[in-house]
Design a protein around this motif. Structure first.
Motif, PDB file in Angstrom:
ATOM      1  N   GLN A   2      30.343  41.240  46.520  1.00 28.78           N
ATOM      2  CA  GLN A   2      31.019  41.559  45.265  1.00 28.78           C
ATOM      3  C   GLN A   2      32.257  42.416  45.505  1.00 28.78           C
ATOM      4  O   GLN A   2      33.337  42.131  44.969  1.00 28.78           O
ATOM      5  CB  GLN A   2      30.063  42.279  44.322  1.00 28.78           C
ATOM      6  CG  GLN A   2      30.675  42.607  42.962  1.00 28.78           C
ATOM      7  CD  GLN A   2      29.763  43.482  42.116  1.00 28.78           C
ATOM      8  OE1 GLN A   2      29.137  44.409  42.614  1.00 28.78           O
ATOM      9  NE2 GLN A   2      29.683  43.176  40.830  1.00 28.78           N
ATOM     10  N   PRO A  36      25.460  45.834  41.346  1.00 33.51           N
ATOM     11  CA  PRO A  36      26.431  44.830  40.883  1.00 33.51           C
ATOM     12  C   PRO A  36      26.525  44.729  39.369  1.00 33.51           C
ATOM     13  O   PRO A  36      27.612  44.505  38.826  1.00 33.51           O
ATOM     14  CB  PRO A  36      25.922  43.522  41.506  1.00 33.51           C
ATOM     15  CG  PRO A  36      24.530  43.782  41.920  1.00 33.51           C
ATOM     16  CD  PRO A  36      24.412  45.234  42.201  1.00 33.51           C
ATOM     17  N   GLN A  61      24.466  41.173  48.202  1.00 32.36           N
ATOM     18  CA  GLN A  61      25.341  40.901  47.068  1.00 32.36           C
ATOM     19  C   GLN A  61      26.425  41.963  46.885  1.00 32.36           C
ATOM     20  O   GLN A  61      27.598  41.611  46.665  1.00 32.36           O
ATOM     21  CB  GLN A  61      24.529  40.755  45.768  1.00 32.36           C
ATOM     22  CG  GLN A  61      25.414  40.530  44.556  1.00 32.36           C
ATOM     23  CD  GLN A  61      24.659  40.468  43.230  1.00 32.36           C
ATOM     24  OE1 GLN A  61      25.260  40.179  42.202  1.00 32.36           O
ATOM     25  NE2 GLN A  61      23.372  40.714  43.240  1.00 32.36           N
ATOM     26  N   GLN A  87      29.808  45.360  36.998  1.00 29.51           N
ATOM     27  CA  GLN A  87      30.333  44.295  36.147  1.00 29.51           C
ATOM     28  C   GLN A  87      30.340  44.669  34.669  1.00 29.51           C
ATOM     29  O   GLN A  87      31.287  44.369  33.950  1.00 29.51           O
ATOM     30  CB  GLN A  87      29.516  43.019  36.348  1.00 29.51           C
ATOM     31  CG  GLN A  87      30.076  41.845  35.557  1.00 29.51           C
ATOM     32  CD  GLN A  87      29.711  40.520  36.186  1.00 29.51           C
ATOM     33  OE1 GLN A  87      29.855  40.337  37.377  1.00 29.51           O
ATOM     34  NE2 GLN A  87      29.239  39.603  35.367  1.00 29.51           N
ATOM     35  N   TRP A 134      34.984  40.363  47.086  1.00 29.40           N
ATOM     36  CA  TRP A 134      35.603  39.484  46.087  1.00 29.40           C
ATOM     37  C   TRP A 134      36.542  40.257  45.169  1.00 29.40           C
ATOM     38  O   TRP A 134      37.635  39.800  44.828  1.00 29.40           O
ATOM     39  CB  TRP A 134      34.499  38.791  45.288  1.00 29.40           C
ATOM     40  CG  TRP A 134      34.967  37.997  44.115  1.00 29.40           C
ATOM     41  CD1 TRP A 134      35.927  37.022  44.100  1.00 29.40           C
ATOM     42  CD2 TRP A 134      34.488  38.107  42.771  1.00 29.40           C
ATOM     43  NE1 TRP A 134      36.072  36.511  42.821  1.00 29.40           N
ATOM     44  CE2 TRP A 134      35.200  37.164  41.991  1.00 29.40           C
ATOM     45  CE3 TRP A 134      33.521  38.892  42.153  1.00 29.40           C
ATOM     46  CZ2 TRP A 134      34.978  37.002  40.625  1.00 29.40           C
ATOM     47  CZ3 TRP A 134      33.291  38.735  40.803  1.00 29.40           C
ATOM     48  CH2 TRP A 134      34.020  37.800  40.048  1.00 29.40           C
ATOM     49  N   ARG A 140      31.940  36.297  35.139  1.00 31.41           N
ATOM     50  CA  ARG A 140      32.628  36.172  36.419  1.00 31.41           C
ATOM     51  C   ARG A 140      33.626  35.008  36.432  1.00 31.41           C
ATOM     52  O   ARG A 140      34.573  35.026  37.205  1.00 31.41           O
ATOM     53  CB  ARG A 140      31.603  35.996  37.543  1.00 31.41           C
ATOM     54  CG  ARG A 140      30.907  37.277  37.942  1.00 31.41           C
ATOM     55  CD  ARG A 140      29.792  37.073  38.955  1.00 31.41           C
ATOM     56  NE  ARG A 140      29.337  38.381  39.449  1.00 31.41           N
ATOM     57  CZ  ARG A 140      28.238  38.577  40.165  1.00 31.41           C
ATOM     58  NH1 ARG A 140      27.457  37.533  40.487  1.00 31.41           N
ATOM     59  NH2 ARG A 140      27.908  39.781  40.581  1.00 31.41           N
ATOM     60  N   GLU A 154      23.618  34.883  45.310  1.00 31.41           N
ATOM     61  CA  GLU A 154      24.466  36.057  45.102  1.00 31.41           C
ATOM     62  C   GLU A 154      25.117  36.528  46.407  1.00 31.41           C
ATOM     63  O   GLU A 154      26.096  37.265  46.385  1.00 31.41           O
ATOM     64  CB  GLU A 154      23.657  37.206  44.486  1.00 31.41           C
ATOM     65  CG  GLU A 154      23.016  36.897  43.143  1.00 31.41           C
ATOM     66  CD  GLU A 154      24.001  36.919  41.985  1.00 31.41           C
ATOM     67  OE1 GLU A 154      25.216  36.999  42.238  1.00 31.41           O
ATOM     68  OE2 GLU A 154      23.544  36.865  40.827  1.00 31.41           O
ATOM     69  N   LEU A 172      29.125  35.463  47.026  1.00 29.49           N
ATOM     70  CA  LEU A 172      30.207  35.861  46.130  1.00 29.49           C
ATOM     71  C   LEU A 172      31.572  35.862  46.811  1.00 29.49           C
ATOM     72  O   LEU A 172      32.589  35.572  46.175  1.00 29.49           O
ATOM     73  CB  LEU A 172      29.932  37.247  45.545  1.00 29.49           C
ATOM     74  CG  LEU A 172      28.787  37.350  44.532  1.00 29.49           C
ATOM     75  CD1 LEU A 172      28.623  38.793  44.076  1.00 29.49           C
ATOM     76  CD2 LEU A 172      29.029  36.442  43.336  1.00 29.49           C
TER      77      LEU A 172
END
Length: 428
Positions: A322, A251, A318, A255, A325, A159, A388, A391
């Motif tokens: 995420q 998540p 989260q 990712q 973001w 990240r 988390e 974020l």
């Protein structure tokens, strides 16, 4: 001292303290008499929470004193595993949640100065984490749990590579890579644990190291099989009505696939998997899951207390942070609505000061210190997965997420007699 006035819904409501006295550096960030618009007040609250989580851990570990000065609380039903794993849990989970914020550019603001200090502490802590001569050398062997929390650590490095990986010395980088590769001896169960092995391999791929495509392919294929529909994955062959879709599955799938599709010296290639298509599909499913998460936040910020690991608190949100973001929130979830809903939940959960102990460390509990809610694997280090939920702090204060006016979320509209969006099953 930071003003921790509780404002349910982000813009208006009664006042309530979220905790005991703030950390010393907090006074300069949000003077209590400073007028703030709703988004700035929400960010100030989040920044205070971030600092309260991060400072007790990073300040000590950066000096090699975390083990010496903190003995983590354990659940009454603790299964007797080596308590040493709790320090990796605290460090890896904390760093993963605050990594996007640490990656923001430096500036001379109070927030910027805090970020520079915590980033320096995080880098020093990474040195200690893999230095066998350090008192804070982490437990890397002997417990399967280490695989779990190594993945939160590599997720943090993915990240924020420029902030947390590139500045490390060659020695620390070599040691970290060696520890990750040594964890291949752990055989993960066929559950969300497959993603921890895959995360480590995705990180190794991203930095040009030898990586194991089979561990990644297996993980992705199993979760394609375990998808149960309407944005939800099973955790293994059975569906669990809990929040592991939030803590791990959604998540980490996003990712891992993002890293393989976009990072490294060239895009990864996995046998029979179109990574770009799978990444897009995973995002769409995460968006649908986020619609469910938002709808489960009640008018007062409460949300259902269901399933395992309830003590992870607001880590349940989260995926919303995420996607915010990443700029991937669906049109059905405007930024002002998501911020208002999740901030109401943060304020509701962290209203009680016993969420932190006298030394500033997180305690075992849901909306206060409630050790009986802990599972057999729960220790105070585990609780740092709550970071988390921060974020979206990886977006600058000027981003629309923080400047848009707060909007009433779905259940606020529904129980306030307003119009709200109907909900239907999706077929992707």
């Amino acid at each position: 001292m930071l003003d921790r006035r509780q404002v349910l819904g982000g813009a208006a409501g009664g006042a309530a303290m979220i905790g005991a006295a703030g950390v010393a550096a907090g006074a300069e960030i949000n003077p209590p008499d400073a007028p703030l618009h709703a988004g700035a007040a929400d960010r100030a609250f989040s920044l205070d929470l971030l600092q309260r989580m991060a400072q007790p851990v990073l300040d000590r570990m950066a000096r090699g004193r975390l083990r010496q000065e903190w003995t983590p609380e354990v659940s009454p039903t603790w299964d007797g595993r080596n308590l040493g794993v709790s320090y990796l849990e605290a460090f890896g989970r904390l760093l993963d949640g605050i990594a996007p914020w640490l990656a923001l550019p430096d500036d001379g603001s109070p927030e910027g100065r805090l970020r520079a200090r915590l980033r320096d502490q995080a880098l020093s802590s990474l040195d200690h984490a893999v230095d066998p001569a350090s008192p804070d050398y982490l437990t890397w062997q002997g417990e399967g749990q280490v695989l779990v929390d190594s993945a939160y650590l590599t997720s943090a490095l993915l990240r924020a590579p420029d902030a947390l990986w590139q500045p490390l010395s060659a020695t620390t980088k070599q040691r970290l890579v060696a520890e990750m590769k040594a964890l291949r001896q752990i055989d993960p169960p066929y559950t969300n644990w497959l993603l921890f092995a895959a995360m480590n391999e995705a990180f190794l791929f991203s930095i040009g190291e030898d990586w194991d495509p089979m561990r990644v392919t297996l993980s992705i294929r199993k979760f394609l099989e375990w998808y149960v529909g309407d944005g939800w994955y099973g955790d293994g062959s059975r569906f669990h009505f809990d929040y592991y879709n939030s803590y791990v599955i959604q998540p980490m799938l996003v990712q891992i696939l993002s890293a393989l599709a976009t990072l490294g010296s060239g895009k990864a290639r996995l046998n029979g998997l179109n990574l770009a298509e799978q990444h897009e599909l995973t995002i769409r499913r995460a968006q649908r899951y986020c619609e469910h998460l938002e709808r489960m936040i009640g008018p007062d910020g409460a949300y259902p207390a269901i399933g395992r690991s309830l003590t992870y608190r607001t880590a349940v949100h989260q995926p919303l942070g995420q996607l915010a973001w990443l700029g991937k929130l669906p049109d059905s979830l405007p930024a002002g609505q998501v911020r208002a809903a999740t901030m109401a939940a943060q304020r509701r959960i962290f209203a009680d000061p016993s969420n932190f102990n006298a030394d500033g460390f997180l305690t075992i509990g849901f909306a206060r210190h409630q050790p009986a809610l802990g599972d057999i694997y729960s220790n105070a280090g585990s609780m740092y997965v709550a970071s988390e939920s921060l974020l979206a702090m990886g977006l600058p204060a000027s981003a629309a997420y923080w400047t848009d006016q707060p909007l009433p979320w779905t259940m606020r509209r529904a129980y306030g007699g307003g119009d709200f969006r109907k909900d239907y099953y999706v077929d992707y």
